[in-house]
Design a protein around this motif. Structure first.
Motif, PDB file in Angstrom:
ATOM      1  N   TYR A   1       4.540  -8.763  59.286  1.00  0.00           N
ATOM      2  CA  TYR A   1       5.843  -8.243  59.398  1.00  0.00           C
ATOM      3  C   TYR A   1       6.762  -9.101  59.719  1.00  0.00           C
ATOM      4  O   TYR A   1       7.978  -9.274  59.620  1.00  0.00           O
TER       5      TYR A   1
ATOM      6  N   VAL B   1       7.771 -10.898  56.752  1.00  0.00           N
ATOM      7  CA  VAL B   1       8.737 -10.233  55.703  1.00  0.00           C
ATOM      8  C   VAL B   1      10.351 -10.100  56.416  1.00  0.00           C
ATOM      9  O   VAL B   1      11.121 -10.116  55.669  1.00  0.00           O
ATOM     10  N   GLU B   2      10.026 -10.078  57.809  1.00  0.00           N
ATOM     11  CA  GLU B   2      11.351 -10.037  58.431  1.00  0.00           C
ATOM     12  C   GLU B   2      12.170 -11.313  58.477  1.00  0.00           C
ATOM     13  O   GLU B   2      13.221 -11.496  58.078  1.00  0.00           O
TER      14      GLU B   2
ATOM     15  N   ARG C   1      13.700 -11.436  55.143  1.00  0.00           N
ATOM     16  CA  ARG C   1      14.832 -10.701  55.006  1.00  0.00           C
ATOM     17  C   ARG C   1      15.911 -11.465  55.597  1.00  0.00           C
ATOM     18  O   ARG C   1      17.113 -11.363  54.918  1.00  0.00           O
TER      19      ARG C   1
ATOM     20  N   ALA D   1      17.016 -14.749  53.569  1.00  0.00           N
ATOM     21  CA  ALA D   1      17.283 -14.365  51.965  1.00  0.00           C
ATOM     22  C   ALA D   1      18.760 -14.352  51.921  1.00  0.00           C
ATOM     23  O   ALA D   1      19.403 -14.446  50.937  1.00  0.00           O
TER      24      ALA D   1
ATOM     25  N   TYR E   1       6.457  -6.672  48.637  1.00  0.00           N
ATOM     26  CA  TYR E   1       7.881  -6.177  49.335  1.00  0.00           C
ATOM     27  C   TYR E   1       8.788  -5.815  48.383  1.00  0.00           C
ATOM     28  O   TYR E   1       9.851  -6.581  48.262  1.00  0.00           O
ATOM     29  N   PRO E   2       8.478  -4.577  47.904  1.00  0.00           N
ATOM     30  CA  PRO E   2       9.657  -4.137  46.895  1.00  0.00           C
ATOM     31  C   PRO E   2      11.060  -4.293  47.543  1.00  0.00           C
ATOM     32  O   PRO E   2      12.022  -4.469  46.577  1.00  0.00           O
ATOM     33  N   SER E   3      11.188  -4.350  48.789  1.00  0.00           N
ATOM     34  CA  SER E   3      12.500  -4.395  49.332  1.00  0.00           C
ATOM     35  C   SER E   3      13.163  -5.792  48.927  1.00  0.00           C
ATOM     36  O   SER E   3      14.458  -5.707  48.996  1.00  0.00           O
ATOM     37  N   LEU E   4      12.280  -6.670  48.711  1.00  0.00           N
ATOM     38  CA  LEU E   4      12.908  -8.194  48.370  1.00  0.00           C
ATOM     39  C   LEU E   4      13.145  -8.182  46.773  1.00  0.00           C
ATOM     40  O   LEU E   4      13.456  -9.374  46.376  1.00  0.00           O
ATOM     41  N   ARG E   5      13.097  -7.221  45.859  1.00  0.00           N
ATOM     42  CA  ARG E   5      13.211  -7.386  44.393  1.00  0.00           C
ATOM     43  C   ARG E   5      14.508  -7.663  44.152  1.00  0.00           C
ATOM     44  O   ARG E   5      15.592  -7.267  44.535  1.00  0.00           O
TER      45      ARG E   5
ATOM     46  N   ARG F   1      15.863 -10.297  45.225  1.00  0.00           N
ATOM     47  CA  ARG F   1      16.414 -11.075  46.373  1.00  0.00           C
ATOM     48  C   ARG F   1      15.694 -12.451  46.784  1.00  0.00           C
ATOM     49  O   ARG F   1      16.233 -13.395  47.051  1.00  0.00           O
TER      50      ARG F   1
END
Lengths: 350, 350, 350, 350
Positions: free
Chosen positions: D17, D20-21, D24, D27, D51-55, D57
């Motif tokens: 975590y 990935v933070e 975020r 990026a 981490y699809p939140s970063l697709r 990016r």
């Protein structure tokens, strides 16, 4: 005065959520005497050390199966991964012990289908034939005489009870049924898995297994018994950020000209004597929490825009009517007890 | 050096969730100067007193509309209950101010439909004709020239973007579409309502409005523009115990013999230049949290059992792409800015 | 055979969370006959229409107090806002009805303190003298003979049971006690309030009332009876994003040289015969869910770094032992029943 | 025109975590060029697949450390278990790369204490001497010149910033400080652990590590620098059913006669130039969500009953100011950038 019947009960695999739920229900069941709870990993640990909710209520310790003397029980519940029950069932039956498997070993009659979906060879196909599918509302008489119960999956319970009246009355297109189902996270069990961590599953919603899920073949096999039409079912499971609860939204196209009152009557008649199925007024929106921690399943019908599709909403607690509660309901039937014995908990709301 | 364009922005109704979300987005938008945030009840209260998340970031106080001098703005957002925007829009337009309504006043072209579903007479039907439906992916050019934007509903955004490629290519039965949709609780707004209390909505799941919901006519009107077939839509909203996030599971029966790769290409081509629509690999399971707090919408396709039904999964943050973010996207287009300006937040996960 | 005792019960204010929790508990209490549930707003509405969890279990409808014939009951529970019980109690007592108030009307003996904290004049101070504080573990004999019970607040229950053995043994500095307490959201009741909306309270944590809270004077008054030292208490409540559950972390400085085993024995001896107080092993970390939906309260002791401060951890379900369950426990005592009757629910975990 | 500075960044351990933070935050950091994200297990997998939140990016794939060429970076962040950073730091330093460790390897100066609490021998005690504790508000100048940063623990950040003004002014009894702290579940990391499953941690609250926790010695070491008095700290961590957020409730006994306005001024003066510390009005109740996903930390003071104890409430997002955001803040300082660069996210509320 004659003593009341006491059933000697063993539980294999008491460390998961269905296991602890069985313990919760059986701890206050007036006709049950808990004899053994097995766990390979926790031999000797008091059950209440793992589950402090049971402190003062369950005094047993976990024991390895070898020590547990399960053959002295009247009935053994398997709250284990798929494959465990079928390995131990022949010996138990021989000793006169009845078996209720909460996993999938005895749910499917077709071993090829079983092996395809569970990636396991079935070790006792000859016993499958006498295994009874444990859904009392559709299968009560067979359950009463059964030695082996395959307890239904959680999703299949909602789909079958939500569709049965429609299929039996032959009023919907059986070939294109859709069940959009949503389950609380406890359905995934008590395995340490990243995807089920609080920080992953909370404040989040997703579908899974959309292209195919093990509960489809089980449901298809059972629905097929209710109609002579070919059954086609599109089943889409989703994960809801809640612990317990299951909500199935079922879509069926009507093939007959039928009004809403008649539809409602179909369901009310089907379940009027059922203690654990509640048909709510037409157009209701049942909430999962209205069944929380109880063995109730609730159903409501809708007919959006008075169109040709009936929408059936079904809710239950996935760990009770969807698993451990249904298993106890079967046990009551198998031992000649009142079906509701030990299962009349009022749902916990809020 | 020439100064960059600064847009003077007013917000009517800044105390609800779409209002505070607009404030979050606009506070860091490089071309926005916040001029006024109105509230009848909180006149004089610093916005950051109600929303401490904005301390040090938004220095404005709420003001009653009379004092807010909205006619000096370049654009006014209405984050208000239905009916407020239409009352104030004529005066603003006359003063040369553009209007973006996050409620429903300018979404529906048919006033009879509007009045049936919103129980309000429309006060400026003549303006409806020039109002533009603010879904950039389907309506970009019209938005660029618009003076009035009817910002789409949250559910309709997912249904339209999930269905558009299928309808345009005429490969599905448009008459029997099903959208089983799930929304986080913030979609219900910041009204004090028992049903939205934590102790009611948490650890619970339910459908609502199954027999009919306001977002149906809006979606039908827009989908009708994408096909010459008659569109029939069964839309079932559900409430998920999470704050933000929306997941739509859409079922459409294929009418053409089409393989999965072609289906996937339909979607990838449709959205290949879209900065806020992400077509994931075929068979993916998008999670709502993968869009949390961002303007992204993600789509994935499934074809269960290689049958005749395609399942489209669509996720978004209902307060961003489903509301405030989409409104800012429209504003960018209306003022000739890069469409992504101020909207490139990376989703917050976990 | 002689018939078993049936207590005729009325509930005033059955629409809140303590009301529905009373209904849950009383619906399966073997010696209770529900006679009336009053509500001013919902006259005529079946209780189970508001709370579908009670469908098939409670057949009563709400009635206005005038019709409810509460004077025919044996006991009336008030699950109402502060101030309602004291207005109706004199008439009930005169009719021979016992009263159990779940609000604060009969908790404080000092009317000046009551009026300061509750902003209400006390309407029957003369009855206060005979009112009994309904904490069975500290006040059992008085409860047995009481006509009026002031049922304890949720926080005070944890603070008193967590501190009583220490104060009685005079081993801590009573003048500087600290109770850092955390409550689930249901403690705020079923009022429509923005701060208690799911979208406000979920995924969030905060303190409230730090500068002063109504449960302080109640706790001080009761703790004062356990010691002749002056009691000083710093009580800090916090709101936890969960429905039920309360966790109090209590800090007390030791004034005597006492080892951990002796501390533990103090608590074990104090509660060894208590059916609803569980003293866990020294150094345990009780979880609120281990008491969920049950009347159990669990306590564990810690002595960080073997220093001079003892930390007492106390958990309970705020709606059961913290409210409705404790009230039923009092009723059992008042009517000569076994204290645990109808209260032996196994906690629901998970 | 001269190009802006671009910092080449490597991340070791990007799958948790804090990893990935960091991704975020970095990026969208205008001066950062991501060079490598290492993972032993996921070599070759695109970061955005996990981490699809970063697709769209983050286009990097995970690589094993051997391939990652970290020595070409300007700075490397370690978002790894304790012990990893100290093994790789000497080589990186030699290559001229700065190191920011988000784990504990460089937090404690006393290796004996480190080894006692982390059960690891320290592999480069000589580097410890030059390691700088990365809390900018108390240590800014040293951070600017550092080659190695030990990024503070999440709890210690709140305790230090909440206590520093009091200790520096010498107005409280430093020997008996109490910090009752509450953390969201993401603080436990992304490890597959039963106790952190949704079905275990949701709708539940508990303390843990009450008898001793690793963040105590770190906090004690740092607090000791602020006062010449002996510091005693009782630190009690609790687990809150929310993903992000930390709330510390700190109790300190005043040793001087000091009024509330003076106390408030102590804090306002201490932090008046701090971009990420917000001192709220006296008597406020900060909510964790008011800092969600941002680098802000908020503080509020209370003086219950005008007694001799001051209560300090501190909130932050444990993954941002409590971890990754603070690390980026340090990086900005180390490379001469504006301290707030890339960190001005408005908190996401609701």
């Amino acid at each position: 005065m004659q003593g009341k019947m006491m059933i000697k009960v063993g539980i294999v695999g008491g460390t998961g959520y269905t296991g602890v739920e069985l313990l919760r229900l059986l701890a206050t069941h007036p006709n049950v005497q808990l004899e053994a709870v097995t766990s390979r990993k926790e031999d000797g640990m008091p059950v209440a050390d793992m589950y402090p909710s049971l402190r003062g209520r369950v005094s047993l310790a976990f024991s390895v199966p070898e020590k547990a003397r399960l053959t002295d029980c009247d009935v053994v519940f398997f709250a284990t991964p798929h494959g465990v029950a079928m390995a131990q069932t022949p010996e138990l039956l021989e000793a006169g012990v009845k078996v209720i498997d909460l996993a999938a070993d005895f749910r499917l009659q077709d071993t090829a289908v079983f092996e395809k979906w569970y990636k396991l060879a079935h070790s006792c196909p000859e016993l499958l034939k006498e295994a009874v599918y444990g859904l009392p509302e559709l299968n009560r008489e067979a359950i009463k005489g059964a030695r082996i119960i395959g307890n239904p999956g959680c999703y299949p319970t909602t789909m079958q009870l939500g569709l049965a009246p429609l299929l039996k009355a032959d009023v919907v297109d059986a070939s294109h049924l859709i069940a959009d189902c949503k389950s609380g996270v406890s359905g995934a069990g008590r395995k340490a898995e990243v995807a089920m961590l609080f920080s992953e599953a909370s404040d989040n919603f997703k579908a899974y297994g959309v292209s195919g899920h093990r509960h489809s073949p089980e449901t298809l096999e059972q629905l097929g018994k209710l109609t002579d039409k070919k059954v086609g079912l599109l089943f889409t499971p989703h994960l809801v950020p809640m612990i317990r609860g299951m909500h199935s939204t079922i879509y069926a196209r009507l093939t007959k000209d039928i009004d809403n009152a008649t539809l409602q009557t179909l369901f009310e008649d089907a379940y009027k004597n059922e203690p654990f199925v509640d048909v709510m007024p037409f157009g209701s929106h049942p909430e999962t929490r209205s069944t929380r921690s109880s063995n109730m399943l609730r159903i409501a019908l809708h007919r959006p825009n008075d169109g040709d599709t009936v929408v059936v909403l079904v809710v239950q607690d996935n760990l009770v009517k969807g698993s451990a509660g249904q298993a106890v309901q079967c046990m009551n039937l198998m031992f000649g007890l009142e079906e509701t014995t030990g299962l009349m908990h009022v749902p916990v709301l809020p």
